[in-house]
Write a protein that holds these residues in place. Sequence first.
Motif, short mmCIF file in Angstrom:
data_model
loop_
_atom_site.label_atom_id
_atom_site.label_comp_id
_atom_site.label_asym_id
_atom_site.label_seq_id
_atom_site.Cartn_x
_atom_site.Cartn_y
_atom_site.Cartn_z
N GLY A 1 0.78 -1.24 0.00
CA GLY A 1 0.00 0.00 0.00
C GLY A 1 0.80 1.28 0.00
O GLY A 1 0.22 2.36 -0.11
N SER A 2 2.11 1.21 0.13
CA SER A 2 2.92 2.43 0.10
C SER A 2 4.37 2.07 -0.21
O SER A 2 4.82 0.93 0.03
N GLU A 3 5.11 3.04 -0.74
CA GLU A 3 6.52 2.83 -1.04
C GLU A 3 7.31 2.64 0.25
O GLU A 3 8.28 1.87 0.28
N GLU A 4 6.90 3.34 1.32
CA GLU A 4 7.61 3.25 2.58
C GLU A 4 7.55 1.84 3.15
O GLU A 4 8.56 1.29 3.60
N GLU A 5 6.38 1.23 3.15
CA GLU A 5 6.25 -0.12 3.68
C GLU A 5 6.91 -1.14 2.76
O GLU A 5 7.55 -2.09 3.22
N ALA A 6 6.76 -0.93 1.46
CA ALA A 6 7.39 -1.85 0.50
C ALA A 6 8.90 -1.86 0.66
O ALA A 6 9.55 -2.90 0.49
N ALA A 7 9.48 -0.72 1.02
CA ALA A 7 10.94 -0.61 1.16
C ALA A 7 11.48 -1.49 2.28
O ALA A 7 12.68 -1.79 2.32
N ARG A 8 10.62 -1.93 3.19
CA ARG A 8 11.05 -2.83 4.27
C ARG A 8 11.33 -4.23 3.73
O ARG A 8 11.93 -5.06 4.43
N TRP A 9 10.88 -4.49 2.49
CA TRP A 9 11.00 -5.84 1.94
C TRP A 9 11.73 -5.91 0.60
O TRP A 9 12.41 -6.90 0.32
N VAL A 10 11.59 -4.88 -0.21
CA VAL A 10 12.17 -4.92 -1.55
C VAL A 10 12.89 -3.60 -1.81
O VAL A 10 12.30 -2.52 -1.68
N ALA A 11 14.15 -3.70 -2.22
CA ALA A 11 14.95 -2.52 -2.51
C ALA A 11 14.74 -2.08 -3.95
O ALA A 11 14.16 -2.78 -4.77
N THR A 12 15.25 -0.90 -4.27
CA THR A 12 15.22 -0.44 -5.64
C THR A 12 16.30 -1.17 -6.45
O THR A 12 17.23 -1.76 -5.89
N ALA A 13 16.19 -1.08 -7.75
CA ALA A 13 17.19 -1.72 -8.61
C ALA A 13 18.57 -1.09 -8.41
O ALA A 13 19.60 -1.76 -8.59
N ASP A 14 18.61 0.17 -8.02
CA ASP A 14 19.89 0.87 -7.83
C ASP A 14 20.60 0.44 -6.55
O ASP A 14 21.83 0.57 -6.44
N THR A 15 19.84 -0.04 -5.57
CA THR A 15 20.45 -0.35 -4.27
C THR A 15 20.41 -1.83 -3.91
O THR A 15 21.09 -2.25 -2.97
N SER A 16 19.63 -2.62 -4.61
CA SER A 16 19.46 -4.02 -4.22
C SER A 16 20.75 -4.83 -4.36
O SER A 16 21.37 -4.86 -5.42
N PRO A 17 21.13 -5.55 -3.31
CA PRO A 17 22.29 -6.44 -3.42
C PRO A 17 22.02 -7.64 -4.33
O PRO A 17 22.97 -8.28 -4.80
N HIS A 18 20.75 -7.93 -4.58
CA HIS A 18 20.43 -9.00 -5.52
C HIS A 18 20.85 -8.62 -6.94
O HIS A 18 21.36 -9.45 -7.69
N VAL A 19 20.62 -7.37 -7.31
CA VAL A 19 21.00 -6.92 -8.65
C VAL A 19 22.52 -6.96 -8.81
O VAL A 19 23.03 -7.26 -9.89
#
Length: 217
Positions: free
Chosen positions: A137-155
């Motif tokens: 429901g919000s970018e703030e809550e989503a950020a607790r679980w999924v990072a952006t493509a620029d910061t994700s260690p998975h990328v």
Amino acid sequence: MTDSRPARAAARRTRSTILAAVMFVTAAVVGVLLICRSLASSSSSSPSTPSTASPIDTPHGDHHGALGEADGAVPDGVTVFDDEIPAVANLDPDLLGALRQAATGAADDDVKFYVNSGWRSPEYQNQLLREAVSKYGSEEEAARWVATADTSPHVSGVAVDIGPSDATAWLSGHGAEYGLCQIYRNEPWHYELRPQAIDRGCPPLYADPTHDPRMQQ
């Protein structure tokens, strides 16, 4: 002379009743056998795969939509030894080497590692983030679980999500011996390589990715 016709008629009726009962029971038994055979056939035709389900917020293969394995989606049953899967093959070589050493050690305890997510393309990471925003429901809550493509260690290929629960429990107790550390308290499946952990132990956990300085870029 006694008329025997009523007795013969009664006997015929008795035989007819017995025959009908036998036919009914036979039909019922045949029906049960057919149902059992159908269920057995259905069960054997559906191949079982190892359970790789991680806790609710771990992305997995059925989330990839239009994006496929080439972007990092992981099918069921993938291990850290499956080089043909890009999500595994594109991991940082040092991380992958440590994972394979740990997996070999875990096998001695009858524990098998499955990869729920590894390397991801930026496109796949962005899709997962959009899905998380929709879910939470919000970018703030989503950020607790999924990072952006620029910061994700998975990328960057320096993070892996491992399952099932017995594998993460094993890593929690033994991962530091291989330099493998859980990074976020809310993600017990997410592991990264911290070579210094072999001598010093793993660093303190972040509560979630929003507390990780790498995510503040």
